[in-house]
Design a protein around this motif. Structure first.
Motif, PDB file in Angstrom:
ATOM      1  N   LEU A  83       0.874  -1.284   0.069  1.00  0.00           N
ATOM      2  CA  LEU A  83      -0.124  -0.072  -0.081  1.00  0.00           C
ATOM      3  C   LEU A  83       0.929   1.259  -0.273  1.00  0.00           C
ATOM      4  O   LEU A  83       1.727   1.294   0.551  1.00  0.00           O
ATOM      5  N   SER A  84       0.278   2.365  -0.570  1.00  0.00           N
ATOM      6  CA  SER A  84       1.179   3.492  -0.695  1.00  0.00           C
ATOM      7  C   SER A  84       0.173   4.540  -0.913  1.00  0.00           C
ATOM      8  O   SER A  84      -0.882   4.473  -1.676  1.00  0.00           O
ATOM      9  N   TYR A  85       0.283   5.767  -0.219  1.00  0.00           N
ATOM     10  CA  TYR A  85      -0.692   6.927  -0.501  1.00  0.00           C
ATOM     11  C   TYR A  85       0.369   8.122  -0.692  1.00  0.00           C
ATOM     12  O   TYR A  85       1.208   8.671   0.030  1.00  0.00           O
ATOM     13  N   ASN A  86      -0.104   8.854  -1.708  1.00  0.00           N
ATOM     14  CA  ASN A  86       0.471  10.185  -2.177  1.00  0.00           C
ATOM     15  C   ASN A  86      -0.399  11.324  -1.846  1.00  0.00           C
ATOM     16  O   ASN A  86      -1.558  11.521  -2.467  1.00  0.00           O
ATOM     17  N   VAL A 111      -2.192   0.201  -4.762  1.00  0.00           N
ATOM     18  CA  VAL A 111      -2.156  -1.096  -4.260  1.00  0.00           C
ATOM     19  C   VAL A 111      -1.415  -1.870  -5.102  1.00  0.00           C
ATOM     20  O   VAL A 111      -1.895  -1.822  -6.554  1.00  0.00           O
ATOM     21  N   VAL A 112      -0.443  -2.677  -4.690  1.00  0.00           N
ATOM     22  CA  VAL A 112       0.558  -3.532  -5.511  1.00  0.00           C
ATOM     23  C   VAL A 112       0.083  -5.031  -5.098  1.00  0.00           C
ATOM     24  O   VAL A 112       0.476  -5.361  -4.156  1.00  0.00           O
ATOM     25  N   VAL A 113      -0.569  -5.488  -5.863  1.00  0.00           N
ATOM     26  CA  VAL A 113      -1.121  -6.901  -5.485  1.00  0.00           C
ATOM     27  C   VAL A 113       0.050  -7.895  -5.926  1.00  0.00           C
ATOM     28  O   VAL A 113       0.478  -8.083  -7.406  1.00  0.00           O
ATOM     29  N   LEU A 114       0.868  -8.402  -4.843  1.00  0.00           N
ATOM     30  CA  LEU A 114       2.039  -9.217  -5.090  1.00  0.00           C
ATOM     31  C   LEU A 114       1.884 -10.694  -5.402  1.00  0.00           C
ATOM     32  O   LEU A 114       1.991 -11.349  -6.613  1.00  0.00           O
ATOM     33  N   ARG A 115       1.091 -11.472  -4.641  1.00  0.00           N
ATOM     34  CA  ARG A 115       1.211 -12.926  -4.709  1.00  0.00           C
ATOM     35  C   ARG A 115       0.019 -13.445  -3.802  1.00  0.00           C
ATOM     36  O   ARG A 115      -0.207 -12.647  -2.681  1.00  0.00           O
ATOM     37  N   ALA A 116      -0.289 -14.744  -3.727  1.00  0.00           N
ATOM     38  CA  ALA A 116      -1.016 -15.337  -2.980  1.00  0.00           C
ATOM     39  C   ALA A 116      -0.344 -16.963  -2.768  1.00  0.00           C
ATOM     40  O   ALA A 116       0.339 -17.274  -3.531  1.00  0.00           O
ATOM     41  N   ARG A 117      -0.728 -17.378  -1.530  1.00  0.00           N
ATOM     42  CA  ARG A 117      -0.287 -18.762  -1.254  1.00  0.00           C
ATOM     43  C   ARG A 117      -1.348 -19.802  -0.687  1.00  0.00           C
ATOM     44  O   ARG A 117      -1.981 -19.011   0.265  1.00  0.00           O
ATOM     45  N   GLY A 118      -1.172 -20.970  -0.568  1.00  0.00           N
ATOM     46  CA  GLY A 118      -2.092 -21.832   0.069  1.00  0.00           C
ATOM     47  C   GLY A 118      -3.497 -21.784  -0.103  1.00  0.00           C
ATOM     48  O   GLY A 118      -4.375 -22.132   0.628  1.00  0.00           O
ATOM     49  N   LEU A 119      -3.935 -21.374  -1.294  1.00  0.00           N
ATOM     50  CA  LEU A 119      -5.146 -21.294  -1.696  1.00  0.00           C
ATOM     51  C   LEU A 119      -5.921 -22.518  -1.567  1.00  0.00           C
ATOM     52  O   LEU A 119      -5.377 -23.507  -2.144  1.00  0.00           O
ATOM     53  N   LYS A 120      -7.296 -22.572  -1.194  1.00  0.00           N
ATOM     54  CA  LYS A 120      -7.777 -24.086  -1.256  1.00  0.00           C
ATOM     55  C   LYS A 120      -8.870 -23.714  -2.722  1.00  0.00           C
ATOM     56  O   LYS A 120      -9.919 -23.415  -2.575  1.00  0.00           O
ATOM     57  N   ASN A 174       1.893  -9.251  -9.259  1.00  0.00           N
ATOM     58  CA  ASN A 174       2.749  -8.046  -9.536  1.00  0.00           C
ATOM     59  C   ASN A 174       1.967  -7.259 -10.457  1.00  0.00           C
ATOM     60  O   ASN A 174       2.492  -6.316 -11.055  1.00  0.00           O
ATOM     61  N   GLU A 175       0.748  -6.720 -10.091  1.00  0.00           N
ATOM     62  CA  GLU A 175       0.137  -5.800 -10.859  1.00  0.00           C
ATOM     63  C   GLU A 175      -0.144  -4.696  -9.619  1.00  0.00           C
ATOM     64  O   GLU A 175      -0.481  -4.656  -8.672  1.00  0.00           O
ATOM     65  N   THR A 176      -0.277  -3.432 -10.317  1.00  0.00           N
ATOM     66  CA  THR A 176      -0.352  -1.950  -9.618  1.00  0.00           C
ATOM     67  C   THR A 176      -1.674  -1.412 -10.093  1.00  0.00           C
ATOM     68  O   THR A 176      -2.126  -1.297 -11.089  1.00  0.00           O
ATOM     69  N   PHE A 177      -2.604  -0.890  -8.995  1.00  0.00           N
ATOM     70  CA  PHE A 177      -3.736  -0.328  -9.233  1.00  0.00           C
ATOM     71  C   PHE A 177      -3.685   0.974  -8.332  1.00  0.00           C
ATOM     72  O   PHE A 177      -3.187   1.077  -7.307  1.00  0.00           O
ATOM     73  N   SER A 178      -4.344   2.110  -8.958  1.00  0.00           N
ATOM     74  CA  SER A 178      -4.408   3.332  -8.256  1.00  0.00           C
ATOM     75  C   SER A 178      -5.758   3.917  -8.130  1.00  0.00           C
ATOM     76  O   SER A 178      -6.505   3.594  -9.273  1.00  0.00           O
ATOM     77  N   PHE A 179      -6.222   4.498  -7.232  1.00  0.00           N
ATOM     78  CA  PHE A 179      -7.478   5.063  -6.815  1.00  0.00           C
ATOM     79  C   PHE A 179      -7.192   6.427  -6.266  1.00  0.00           C
ATOM     80  O   PHE A 179      -6.477   6.703  -5.689  1.00  0.00           O
ATOM     81  N   LYS A 180      -8.267   7.172  -6.930  1.00  0.00           N
ATOM     82  CA  LYS A 180      -8.397   8.708  -6.459  1.00  0.00           C
ATOM     83  C   LYS A 180      -8.922   8.650  -4.961  1.00  0.00           C
ATOM     84  O   LYS A 180     -10.113   8.256  -4.975  1.00  0.00           O
ATOM     85  N   MET A 202       0.821   2.838   6.235  1.00  0.00           N
ATOM     86  CA  MET A 202       0.780   3.475   5.160  1.00  0.00           C
ATOM     87  C   MET A 202       0.598   4.999   4.992  1.00  0.00           C
ATOM     88  O   MET A 202       1.329   5.987   4.407  1.00  0.00           O
ATOM     89  N   ILE A 203      -0.204   5.488   6.014  1.00  0.00           N
ATOM     90  CA  ILE A 203      -0.410   6.983   6.214  1.00  0.00           C
ATOM     91  C   ILE A 203       0.730   7.396   6.922  1.00  0.00           C
ATOM     92  O   ILE A 203       1.085   8.812   6.608  1.00  0.00           O
ATOM     93  N   SER A 204       1.520   6.899   7.734  1.00  0.00           N
ATOM     94  CA  SER A 204       2.524   7.654   8.364  1.00  0.00           C
ATOM     95  C   SER A 204       3.966   7.485   7.375  1.00  0.00           C
ATOM     96  O   SER A 204       4.745   8.313   7.726  1.00  0.00           O
ATOM     97  N   LYS A 205       3.801   6.798   6.512  1.00  0.00           N
ATOM     98  CA  LYS A 205       4.972   6.711   5.462  1.00  0.00           C
ATOM     99  C   LYS A 205       4.400   7.087   3.980  1.00  0.00           C
ATOM    100  O   LYS A 205       4.411   6.284   3.036  1.00  0.00           O
ATOM    101  N   PRO A 206       4.194   8.350   4.043  1.00  0.00           N
ATOM    102  CA  PRO A 206       3.552   8.770   2.370  1.00  0.00           C
ATOM    103  C   PRO A 206       4.614   8.562   1.281  1.00  0.00           C
ATOM    104  O   PRO A 206       5.823   8.781   1.479  1.00  0.00           O
ATOM    105  N   LYS A 207       3.886   8.185   0.099  1.00  0.00           N
ATOM    106  CA  LYS A 207       4.698   7.998  -1.046  1.00  0.00           C
ATOM    107  C   LYS A 207       5.718   6.839  -0.901  1.00  0.00           C
ATOM    108  O   LYS A 207       6.697   6.580  -1.730  1.00  0.00           O
ATOM    109  N   GLU A 208       5.805   5.908   0.292  1.00  0.00           N
ATOM    110  CA  GLU A 208       6.675   4.638   0.418  1.00  0.00           C
ATOM    111  C   GLU A 208       5.622   3.527   0.465  1.00  0.00           C
ATOM    112  O   GLU A 208       4.498   3.522   0.968  1.00  0.00           O
ATOM    113  N   LEU A 209       5.947   2.469  -0.392  1.00  0.00           N
ATOM    114  CA  LEU A 209       5.275   1.219  -0.513  1.00  0.00           C
ATOM    115  C   LEU A 209       5.790   0.525   0.745  1.00  0.00           C
ATOM    116  O   LEU A 209       6.600   0.055   1.149  1.00  0.00           O
ATOM    117  N   VAL A 210       4.373   0.034   1.551  1.00  0.00           N
ATOM    118  CA  VAL A 210       4.502  -0.650   2.649  1.00  0.00           C
ATOM    119  C   VAL A 210       3.787  -2.022   2.151  1.00  0.00           C
ATOM    120  O   VAL A 210       2.797  -2.348   1.781  1.00  0.00           O
TER     121      VAL A 210
END
Length: 412
Positions: A282-285, A293-302, A342-348, A397-405
């Motif tokens: 998560l990152s907020y500018n 939002v950067v969706v990276l990966r999932a694991r252990g899905l049923k 590894n897909e990135t999405f942005s919302f206003k 995310m709010i305390s570290k603006p512009k940084e990916l957490v």
């Protein structure tokens, strides 16, 4: 009649002689010009050597005092017969005028002693340098190592060529380090290729080639996984870190060899939760008012039905006061309970809305394009909607603006 004929012959002979002489003279003059140098319009002035070097020393001292050292652009003496119209920053533009007029004024420097040349501007050498490669020197805090490799795909033979180059600044659990690398082509986690072990080094140089047979139809659905291990004195293997590299966003051709480096990241050694886990950043500018939002990966899905035709994707939805605002979806990854996106999405999202907004990430499975099943879901947001790790992720995310957490979350 005889006299007229004689006179005409004499005149014709004289004209022929003059024509031959003129032609011979012009050819001789042109021949001489090819082997002669043009004379300088003004003689070179001789100067005292000590005075010349003193001028150079003074000039260099002045140049060092400026922000960046510049190289003077000098007009040679043969071009002094031009007018130069003054511009800003000591740059000048040539203007048509009498070619024999000598300029009365112009910016002078110590280089004026060189054959009467004078400076009309400067060239900044910094603008013509290649960008410095800092991949082996610029390591962030907490880095556990960096891996270099290249990939290439042969269309005719359907072979994926992986060239393992090197690793740098490895951080093993022990003082000494004897690393090696295992390479997987996901979703197949049963077979792998392994490099040679490099003895007692934190900066191994591998230079090894590996080949995976994979069809062009499924290539973009595959993911390379590099596991870097350390062998201790008892010959036990300890995982240092891993690199996950999806192939779906790359252009792989025979004549396109990609050289890539990635930082190692620690593998999540905790067992997956009941419904599986998802990792995202998560990152907020605050300046642009954009929530990323950067969706990276999932694991252990049923998975409800395990087959290569089963597609798993993630739907990211922005909510405000439990009211749906907007949603976006990743591409579907086929046939694996551990998909990599590894897909990135942005919302206003305005900063004043962060106390009432939330994000919902749903992992969905599509079966033969007919129906969709919900495999799990996680919500991150403020105290109004979440607690625990989800609330911590949002607040960080709010305390570290512009940084990916980046964090892992259990699906429910």
């Amino acid at each position: 009649e005889q006299a007229v004929a004689v006179a005409g012959a004499v005149i014709g002979g004289i004209l022929l002689f003059v024509l031959i002489g003129t032609t011979a003279y012009l050819l001789w003059k042109k021949f001489c010009c090819l082997f002669s140098y043009e004379k300088l319009t003004s003689p070179v002035k001789t100067t005292n050597a000590s005075a010349f070097f003193q001028d150079l020393t003074n000039s260099e001292t002045q140049l060092k005092s400026t922000r960046s050292r510049s190289v003077p652009f000098i007009i040679p003496p043969t071009l002094h017969g031009r007018d130069w119209m003054n511009l800003t920053n000591e740059e000048q533009v040539q203007e048509d005028s009498d070619p024999y007029m000598i300029p009365q004024s112009g910016p002078r420097s110590s280089f004026h002693s060189l054959a009467g040349a004078y400076v009309v501007g400067t060239i900044n050498p910094e603008l013509y340098k290649f960008p410095e490669d800092k991949s082996e020197t610029d390591f962030p805090d907490g880095n556990i190592g960096r891996l270099w490799f290249s990939i290439e795909y042969e269309q005719e033979s359907e072979r994926l060529l992986v060239f393992l180059i090197k690793a740098r600044k490895l951080q093993p659990p022990a003082d000494s380090c004897s690393p090696f690398v295992k390479i997987y082509l996901l979703p197949d986690e049963r077979s792998y290729l392994q490099s040679k072990t490099k003895r007692k080094t934190l900066n191994p140089q591998f230079d090894e080639n590996f080949v995976f047979q994979v069809s062009s139809k499924t290539l973009l659905q595959r993911t390379l996984k590099f596991l870097v291990y350390h062998v201790d004195k008892q010959k036990k293997h300890h995982l240092i870190g891993q690199v996950i590299f999806p192939l779906k966003n790359e252009v792989l051709t025979d004549d396109n060899k990609l050289v890539i480096w990635r930082d190692l990241e620690k593998e999540n050694l905790e067992p997956p939760s009941e419904h599986g886990d998802i990792q995202f950043s998560l990152s907020y500018n605050d300046y642009l008012g954009r929530l990323t939002v950067v969706v990276l990966r999932a694991r252990g899905l049923k998975l409800q039905e395990e087959s290569h035709a089963v597609g798993v994707y993630v739907k990211v939805s922005l909510m405000n006061h439990n009211k749906f605002i907007k949603s976006k979806k990743t591409a579907a990854v086929l046939g694996t309970p551990s998909p990599v996106y590894n897909e990135t999405f942005s919302f206003k999202a305005d900063q004043t809305e962060l106390d009432t907004a939330s994000l919902s990430l749903s992992v969905l499975q599509s079966i033969k394009g007919e129906r969709t099943l919900l495999l799990g879901r996680v919500v991150v947001g403020p105290f109004m909607y979440t607690r625990g790790k989800e609330l911590e992720h949002w607040n960080e995310m709010i305390s570290k603006p512009k940084e990916l957490v980046k964090r892992w979350h259990a699906l429910c």
